[in-house]
Scaffold this active site. Sequence first.
Site, PDB file in Angstrom:
ATOM      1  N   HIS A 286       0.854  -1.199   0.000  1.00 45.96           N
ATOM      2  CA  HIS A 286       0.000   0.000   0.000  1.00 45.96           C
ATOM      3  C   HIS A 286       0.883   1.240   0.000  1.00 45.96           C
ATOM      4  CE1 HIS A 286      -3.601   2.361   1.894  1.00 45.96           C
ATOM      5  NE2 HIS A 286      -2.812   3.170   1.217  1.00 45.96           N
TER       6      HIS A 286
ATOM      7  N   LEU B 186       2.203   7.035  -4.854  1.00 48.36           N
ATOM      8  CA  LEU B 186       3.330   7.563  -5.619  1.00 48.36           C
ATOM      9  C   LEU B 186       3.050   8.934  -6.214  1.00 48.36           C
ATOM     10  CD1 LEU B 186       4.586   4.337  -7.466  1.00 48.36           C
ATOM     11  CD2 LEU B 186       5.412   5.347  -5.319  1.00 48.36           C
ATOM     12  N   ARG B 187       1.801   9.394  -6.116  1.00 48.98           N
ATOM     13  CA  ARG B 187       1.414  10.661  -6.735  1.00 48.98           C
ATOM     14  C   ARG B 187       1.664  10.598  -8.250  1.00 48.98           C
ATOM     15  NH1 ARG B 187      -1.453  10.948  -2.320  1.00 48.98           N
ATOM     16  NH2 ARG B 187      -0.542  12.077  -0.547  1.00 48.98           N
TER      17      ARG B 187
ATOM     18  N   LYS C 196      -9.909  -0.585  -5.290  1.00 49.07           N
ATOM     19  CA  LYS C 196      -9.844   0.147  -4.026  1.00 49.07           C
ATOM     20  C   LYS C 196     -11.181   0.807  -3.712  1.00 49.07           C
ATOM     21  CE  LYS C 196      -8.068   2.198  -0.397  1.00 49.07           C
ATOM     22  NZ  LYS C 196      -6.727   2.751  -0.175  1.00 49.07           N
TER      23      LYS C 196
ATOM     24  N   HIS D  52      -4.248  -0.296   6.378  1.00 49.84           N
ATOM     25  CA  HIS D  52      -3.725   0.573   7.439  1.00 49.84           C
ATOM     26  C   HIS D  52      -4.574   0.523   8.713  1.00 49.84           C
ATOM     27  CE1 HIS D  52      -6.721   3.176   5.631  1.00 49.84           C
ATOM     28  NE2 HIS D  52      -5.925   3.590   4.656  1.00 49.84           N
TER      29      HIS D  52
ATOM     30  N   ASP E  81       1.583   2.819   3.453  1.00 51.14           N
ATOM     31  CA  ASP E  81       0.712   3.978   3.247  1.00 51.14           C
ATOM     32  C   ASP E  81       1.535   5.258   3.170  1.00 51.14           C
ATOM     33  OD1 ASP E  81      -1.603   5.404   2.755  1.00 51.14           O
ATOM     34  OD2 ASP E  81      -2.182   5.549   4.861  1.00 51.14           O
TER      35      ASP E  81
END
Length: 348
Positions: free
Chosen positions: A13, A16-17, A99, A174, A247
């Site tokens: 998870h 990376l933008r 997701k 998370h 994350d």
Amino acid sequence: MKKITLIRPDDWHCHLRDGSYLPRTVADIAAQFNRAIVMPNLVPPITTVQQAKAYYDRIKAHVPKSSNFEPLMTLYLTESTPQQEIKAAQQSGIIVACKLYPAGATTHSQAGVKDLKAIYTLLETMQSVDLPLLIHGEVVDYAVDIFDREAVFIERELLPLVETFPQLRIVFEHISTKIAVDFVLEAPSKLGATITPHHLLFNRNDLLSGSIRPHYYCLPILKTSEDQMALIQAATSGNPKFFLGTDSAPHSQTKKQSICGSAGIYNAPAAIALYAEIFASQNALDKLEGFASRFGAEFYGLPLNNSQITLIHQPWQVAESLPFGNELVVPLFAGQTLQWQIKSHEHK
């Protein structure tokens, strides 16, 4: 123990933008991990296979030549996602999961799902083609206290979902509470969970006591010390339901150190070292390889990596800040000394 060699780990998870941020984020993740599941919450979000393939190509263009790093792509579920897109994703060769963001739960989640039952038909399709579902497990009801949103999500949404789709592989991402740990432990084997380094390292006192520390602000928000200890016990237990997911979520220094700061922690530059510190503190370094390198791959039905990394107990200092596009990003533990670092990468 002064040295430990692991099968090269994976990050199940990360964020990376995009665009000018990719040189930073891809290099930092690829330096430690062989594979990483890349979140789709861009603007606009990655909702189609075509968009995912284009994003994959943009990421691959920034992988260092010395690295075998492979991004594992995801689709962003919406209430208007066509069933055919799910089937195409499963056959794409690059998309490993879809997701679920409850609308408004976190960064760039406005296009997410408002009513989970509205996507039950999509989830049936995902179950039938065996495409895993990744969940940001928090309700967005303003009446629910921010520290209770994960627990309420379990009761309202996740429990009925698991009962309705018993063959759907689900990753509860998370996790941040003892309630979540206990739920995962009691759930069927089709449900796994990722745990971040920051939820293992900190609790809400670290975020709020004495002064506010914006670089510790993330979603799900840090919880109590009891929750933190439950997460540490889960991560270091050797239970294959729990595996590594950083994350890692960078925002520029100006967005973090702001009157209205963004949620997200950039832990990628030191991620595996941070996990090593946690496991070492529990005398559980022998459990690190399972958590970091085995259990996630096994959950996704992917082969283990055929290369290794060696971590050594040798102090080093994390950078105060790093270039991030035309801006700066402040990594977790900026300017501080960590005790573990990567010594070498070995390929069989």
